[in-house]
Design a protein around this motif. Structure first.
Motif, PDB file in Angstrom:
ATOM      1  N   MET A  28      22.317  56.579  71.003  1.00 39.16           N
ATOM      2  CA  MET A  28      23.252  55.571  70.501  1.00 39.16           C
ATOM      3  C   MET A  28      23.645  55.888  69.059  1.00 39.16           C
ATOM      4  O   MET A  28      24.807  55.729  68.672  1.00 39.16           O
ATOM      5  N   PHE A  29      22.681  56.328  68.251  1.00 36.76           N
ATOM      6  CA  PHE A  29      22.996  56.736  66.884  1.00 36.76           C
ATOM      7  C   PHE A  29      24.089  57.809  66.886  1.00 36.76           C
ATOM      8  O   PHE A  29      25.044  57.756  66.097  1.00 36.76           O
ATOM      9  N   SER A  30      23.934  58.804  67.753  1.00 36.46           N
ATOM     10  CA  SER A  30      24.866  59.933  67.756  1.00 36.46           C
ATOM     11  C   SER A  30      26.280  59.500  68.114  1.00 36.46           C
ATOM     12  O   SER A  30      27.260  59.956  67.509  1.00 36.46           O
ATOM     13  N   VAL A  31      26.406  58.604  69.100  1.00 33.37           N
ATOM     14  CA  VAL A  31      27.736  58.139  69.499  1.00 33.37           C
ATOM     15  C   VAL A  31      28.388  57.354  68.366  1.00 33.37           C
ATOM     16  O   VAL A  31      29.592  57.484  68.101  1.00 33.37           O
ATOM     17  N   HIS A  32      27.589  56.531  67.673  1.00 30.44           N
ATOM     18  CA  HIS A  32      28.142  55.723  66.586  1.00 30.44           C
ATOM     19  C   HIS A  32      28.491  56.567  65.370  1.00 30.44           C
ATOM     20  O   HIS A  32      29.389  56.212  64.610  1.00 30.44           O
ATOM     21  N   VAL A  33      27.806  57.672  65.161  1.00 27.71           N
ATOM     22  CA  VAL A  33      28.082  58.528  64.003  1.00 27.71           C
ATOM     23  C   VAL A  33      29.248  59.467  64.276  1.00 27.71           C
ATOM     24  O   VAL A  33      30.167  59.611  63.450  1.00 27.71           O
ATOM     25  N   PHE A  34      29.242  60.125  65.433  1.00 27.44           N
ATOM     26  CA  PHE A  34      30.242  61.163  65.708  1.00 27.44           C
ATOM     27  C   PHE A  34      31.481  60.633  66.416  1.00 27.44           C
ATOM     28  O   PHE A  34      32.498  61.321  66.470  1.00 27.44           O
ATOM     29  N   GLY A  35      31.392  59.430  66.994  1.00 23.42           N
ATOM     30  CA  GLY A  35      32.549  58.874  67.678  1.00 23.42           C
ATOM     31  C   GLY A  35      32.753  59.468  69.062  1.00 23.42           C
ATOM     32  O   GLY A  35      31.972  60.306  69.534  1.00 23.42           O
ATOM     33  N   ALA A 326      18.982  47.611  64.212  1.00 24.78           N
ATOM     34  CA  ALA A 326      19.580  46.792  63.158  1.00 24.78           C
ATOM     35  C   ALA A 326      19.739  47.589  61.869  1.00 24.78           C
ATOM     36  O   ALA A 326      20.767  47.497  61.182  1.00 24.78           O
ATOM     37  N   ALA A 327      18.732  48.415  61.545  1.00 28.00           N
ATOM     38  CA  ALA A 327      18.791  49.210  60.324  1.00 28.00           C
ATOM     39  C   ALA A 327      19.943  50.209  60.379  1.00 28.00           C
ATOM     40  O   ALA A 327      20.635  50.434  59.369  1.00 28.00           O
ATOM     41  N   HIS A 328      20.179  50.806  61.544  1.00 25.51           N
ATOM     42  CA  HIS A 328      21.255  51.809  61.618  1.00 25.51           C
ATOM     43  C   HIS A 328      22.625  51.152  61.502  1.00 25.51           C
ATOM     44  O   HIS A 328      23.548  51.736  60.928  1.00 25.51           O
ATOM     45  N   VAL A 329      22.780  49.923  62.012  1.00 28.42           N
ATOM     46  CA  VAL A 329      24.044  49.213  61.843  1.00 28.42           C
ATOM     47  C   VAL A 329      24.297  48.924  60.359  1.00 28.42           C
ATOM     48  O   VAL A 329      25.405  49.117  59.841  1.00 28.42           O
ATOM     49  N   LEU A 330      23.259  48.470  59.656  1.00 30.10           N
ATOM     50  CA  LEU A 330      23.399  48.184  58.227  1.00 30.10           C
ATOM     51  C   LEU A 330      23.703  49.445  57.428  1.00 30.10           C
ATOM     52  O   LEU A 330      24.503  49.423  56.480  1.00 30.10           O
ATOM     53  N   LEU A 331      23.074  50.558  57.803  1.00 29.29           N
ATOM     54  CA  LEU A 331      23.353  51.818  57.116  1.00 29.29           C
ATOM     55  C   LEU A 331      24.793  52.247  57.335  1.00 29.29           C
ATOM     56  O   LEU A 331      25.493  52.662  56.390  1.00 29.29           O
ATOM     57  N   LEU A 332      25.284  52.143  58.564  1.00 28.56           N
ATOM     58  CA  LEU A 332      26.673  52.501  58.836  1.00 28.56           C
ATOM     59  C   LEU A 332      27.625  51.594  58.062  1.00 28.56           C
ATOM     60  O   LEU A 332      28.681  52.037  57.603  1.00 28.56           O
ATOM     61  N   ALA A 333      27.249  50.329  57.910  1.00 34.72           N
ATOM     62  CA  ALA A 333      28.115  49.377  57.212  1.00 34.72           C
ATOM     63  C   ALA A 333      28.264  49.708  55.727  1.00 34.72           C
ATOM     64  O   ALA A 333      29.253  49.319  55.108  1.00 34.72           O
ATOM     65  N   THR A 334      27.304  50.418  55.158  1.00 35.72           N
ATOM     66  CA  THR A 334      27.414  50.788  53.749  1.00 35.72           C
ATOM     67  C   THR A 334      28.467  51.869  53.520  1.00 35.72           C
ATOM     68  O   THR A 334      28.957  52.040  52.394  1.00 35.72           O
ATOM     69  N   GLY A 335      28.809  52.613  54.566  1.00 38.44           N
ATOM     70  CA  GLY A 335      29.766  53.707  54.426  1.00 38.44           C
ATOM     71  C   GLY A 335      29.175  54.969  53.830  1.00 38.44           C
ATOM     72  O   GLY A 335      29.901  55.930  53.583  1.00 38.44           O
ATOM     73  N   ALA A 336      27.864  54.989  53.615  1.00 47.43           N
ATOM     74  CA  ALA A 336      27.217  56.166  53.015  1.00 47.43           C
ATOM     75  C   ALA A 336      27.360  57.381  53.931  1.00 47.43           C
ATOM     76  O   ALA A 336      27.145  57.285  55.148  1.00 47.43           O
ATOM     77  N   LEU A 337      27.737  58.509  53.342  1.00 47.47           N
ATOM     78  CA  LEU A 337      27.849  59.791  54.048  1.00 47.47           C
ATOM     79  C   LEU A 337      28.838  59.737  55.209  1.00 47.47           C
ATOM     80  O   LEU A 337      28.750  60.542  56.143  1.00 47.47           O
ATOM     81  N   SER A 338      29.784  58.813  55.152  1.00 48.17           N
ATOM     82  CA  SER A 338      30.738  58.686  56.257  1.00 48.17           C
ATOM     83  C   SER A 338      31.598  59.931  56.417  1.00 48.17           C
ATOM     84  O   SER A 338      32.118  60.199  57.502  1.00 48.17           O
ATOM     85  N   GLY A 339      31.767  60.701  55.330  1.00 44.65           N
ATOM     86  CA  GLY A 339      32.552  61.922  55.427  1.00 44.65           C
ATOM     87  C   GLY A 339      31.771  63.122  55.906  1.00 44.65           C
ATOM     88  O   GLY A 339      32.346  64.192  56.118  1.00 44.65           O
ATOM     89  N   SER A 340      30.465  62.956  56.099  1.00 47.22           N
ATOM     90  CA  SER A 340      29.605  64.055  56.570  1.00 47.22           C
ATOM     91  C   SER A 340      28.769  63.563  57.742  1.00 47.22           C
ATOM     92  O   SER A 340      27.579  63.247  57.584  1.00 47.22           O
ATOM     93  N   PRO A 341      29.358  63.466  58.935  1.00 48.02           N
ATOM     94  CA  PRO A 341      28.629  62.882  60.067  1.00 48.02           C
ATOM     95  C   PRO A 341      27.359  63.631  60.432  1.00 48.02           C
ATOM     96  O   PRO A 341      26.367  63.014  60.820  1.00 48.02           O
ATOM     97  N   GLY A 342      27.377  64.957  60.310  1.00 44.65           N
ATOM     98  CA  GLY A 342      26.175  65.714  60.635  1.00 44.65           C
ATOM     99  C   GLY A 342      25.025  65.360  59.715  1.00 44.65           C
ATOM    100  O   GLY A 342      23.885  65.149  60.167  1.00 44.65           O
ATOM    101  N   LEU A 343      25.303  65.282  58.423  1.00 44.30           N
ATOM    102  CA  LEU A 343      24.263  64.917  57.466  1.00 44.30           C
ATOM    103  C   LEU A 343      23.824  63.470  57.668  1.00 44.30           C
ATOM    104  O   LEU A 343      22.632  63.158  57.578  1.00 44.30           O
ATOM    105  N   LEU A 344      24.781  62.587  57.931  1.00 39.98           N
ATOM    106  CA  LEU A 344      24.449  61.182  58.166  1.00 39.98           C
ATOM    107  C   LEU A 344      23.517  61.038  59.360  1.00 39.98           C
ATOM    108  O   LEU A 344      22.528  60.292  59.307  1.00 39.98           O
TER     109      LEU A 344
END
Length: 402
Positions: A28-35, A326-344
Motif C-alpha cells: 500500500m505504501f508503494s502504490v501511494h508513493v509511486f501512483g 496512520a503514520a504513513h498518511v501523515l508523512l505523505l501529508a507533509t509533502g516531504a520528499l514528494s519530488g523523490s518517490p524512490g527516496l520517500l
C-alpha cells in the motif's frame, strides 16, 4: 457451539499472518508513493504488482484478526462480543475521519481506508457465529454478485457532497452522502468489500498452524488467480470485451489506461474490467486469490526458524498496521520528499520497519493499544459476572465422611 463470552486473553500471534499483513502494508505504501501511472501514461510497477492486491490482503488479514479477537476456532457471540467489535469499529472510524483532515489539507490521492474498515467491522457482527464453509461461500458469492449491486446502487444513491476523504464534519453535514460513499461510491465500497472480510473470518476460524492448510492456500489462491486471469483475458481480448470497455468507459484514453485504470462505472461494460479497484467480479476474485496465496506463502516461509528470524522486521510491522498506516498518511501529508518517490519510499519503509522492531518490545502498537483497550473496557462493561464457585458445606461433608 459459539461461546457465550468473548475470550479474556488474546490468542497467540501467528507470525505468518503478521508477515502477510506486513507485505500488504508495504505494498500500500508503494502504490501511494509511486501512483498508478507514470508520465508516459503507462502503469507503474507498484500499480501492476501491488495495486488492489495489497489493500485486499490488508482487508483479508483484518478479517483474520477480527476472528482471532472473537474466539478463533470457537466463535464468541452474544452482547459482549458485539459491543467489543462495535467499540473497535468506533475507534477506527474516529482515527480514519481525523486522518481525513490531513488528507484533504494536503490534497492527497490516497483514499484513507479506515472509515470503510470501521463499517466493515460493523457488518461483520451478524457473521461472527458462522462457520468457515458458510463464510467462504458467502465471500465467493459476494465477489461475483456484489459488483452488480454496487453498479446499480451508484445510480440510485446520491454521491457525497464532500470532495476527498470523509471527516468528522461530514458525519453531521452530509450523513447520507457519507453512508453512500462508504457503501458504494468510494474506492473501497463496503457492499463488495465484505467479501474480503468474510474470507478473512473464514480463515481465522481455521487452524492456521495446520501443516496442510498453508500449501492448500498457496496452491488454491494461485489456481484461482490463474483461472480468473485466463477467463478475463478471453473476454477482454478474444471476445472483444476490451474494445467495448474502451469505447464505453475510456473515450480518448490509451489502451493501457483502459486495461489498468478502474472505470467510472458509466455503463455496464465497466464490469468487464480486471483493473485494480475496479470492483468487478474479475477484480474481486483475482485479489481474493492473491490474498490467499500471499497468506499461504507467508505461513510456509515462517515454518523455517531461519526465515522467521529474517522476516522479523516485516512481522513486527504487520503486528501494528493501524499505527504504521496512520503514520504513513501523515508523512505523505507533509509533502516531504514528494519530488523523490524512490527516496520517500525507502525512508517510509525503513522507518516503519525500525519503529516496529523497536516498539514490539513494549507491546502492541500505540493505536492498536487504544483500540484494544476500548474494546476490552466495553466488553467487560456488559459481561455479566460469572457465578461464584459453590463452596462445600463442612458440616455435611464431615457427616458424609464419618
Amino acid at each position: 457451539m459459539p461461546a457465550p463470552y468473548a475470550p479474556k486473553q488474546a490468542a497467540p500471534r501467528i507470525v505468518g499472518v503478521d508477515v502477510a499483513r506486513g507485505l500488504a502494508l508495504l505494498g500500500m505504501f508503494s502504490v501511494h508513493v509511486f501512483g498508478a501511472f507514470d508520465e508516459a501514461g503507462s502503469p507503474t510497477p507498484a500499480w501492476m504488482f501491488a495495486g488492489g492486491r495489497s489493500s485486499a490482503t490488508f482487508a483479508v488479514t483484518a478479517g483474520i484478526g477480527l476472528a482471532f479477537t472473537t474466539g478463533g476456532r470457537r466463535p464468541a457471540t452474544g452482547r459482549p462480543a458485539t459491543v467489543a467489535v462495535a467499540a473497535r469499529a468506533g475507534v477506527i472510524a474516529l482515527i480514519g475521519l481525523l486522518l481525513g483532515y490531513a488528507s484533504r489539507a494536503a490534497d492527497l490521492d490516497v483514499d484513507v481506508i479506515l472509515a470503510f474498515y470501521a463499517l466493515l467491522f460493523l457488518t461483520a457482527i451478524p457473521l461472527l457465529g458462522l462457520g468457515p464453509r458458510t463464510l467462504t461461500a458467502l465471500a465467493l458469492s459476494l465477489a461475483v454478485g456484489a459488483p452488480f449491486a454496487v453498479h446499480a446502487l451508484r445510480g440510485a444513491l446520491p454521491p457525497p457532497a464532500f470532495d476527498g476523504d470523509p471527516t468528522l464534519q461530514d458525519v453531521v453535514t452530509d450523513p447520507l452522502g457519507l453512508v453512500s460513499d462508504l457503501l458504494v461510491h468510494g474506492d473501497y465500497p463496503v457492499l463488495a468489500w465484505t467479501a474480503y472480510l468474510c474470507a478473512g473470518l473464514a480463515l481465522g476460524r481455521l487452524d492456521l498452524t495446520s501443516r496442510s492448510l498453508a500449501p492448500r492456500l498457496l496452491g488454491g489462491g494461485l489456481a484461482l488467480v490463474a483461472g480468473v486471469w485466463l477467463v478475463s483475458s478471453l473476454v477482454l481480448f478474444r471476445f472483444d470485451g476490451l474494445r467495448q470497455l474502451w469505447r464505453a468507459e475510456f473515450p480518448g484514453a490509451s489502451r493501457a489506461e483502459a486495461l489498468w485504470d478502474s472505470p467510472d462505472g458509466v455503463t455496464w461494460w465497466a464490469l468487464l474490467s480486471r483493473a485494480p479497484h475496479a470492483t468487478t467480479p474479475f477484480d474481486l476474485l483475482l485479489t481474493l486469490g492473491s490474498a490467499a496465496a500471499i497468506l499461504g506463502g507467508a505461513l510456509l516461509l515462517t515454518r523455517s526458524a531461519l526465515l522467521t528470524w529474517a522476516l522479523t522486521p516485516l512481522a513486527a510491522a504487520g503486528s501494528m498496521p493501524l499505527t504504521l498506516y496512520a503514520a504513513h498518511v501523515l508523512l505523505l501529508a507533509t509533502g516531504a520528499l514528494s519530488g523523490s518517490p524512490g527516496l520517500l519510499y525507502a525512508v517510509m519503509t525503513t522507518g516503519a520497519l525500525l519503529f516496529a522492531l523497536s516498539w514490539r518490545h513494549v507491546g502492541r502498537g500505540p493505536l492498536e493499544t487504544v483500540v484494544a483497550g476500548a474494546a476490552r473496557r466495553c466488553r467487560e462493561g456488559v459481561t455479566p459476572p460469572r457465578p461464584p464457585e459453590p463452596v462445600a458445606d463442612p458440616v455435611r461433608l464431615s457427616k458424609h465422611t464419618e
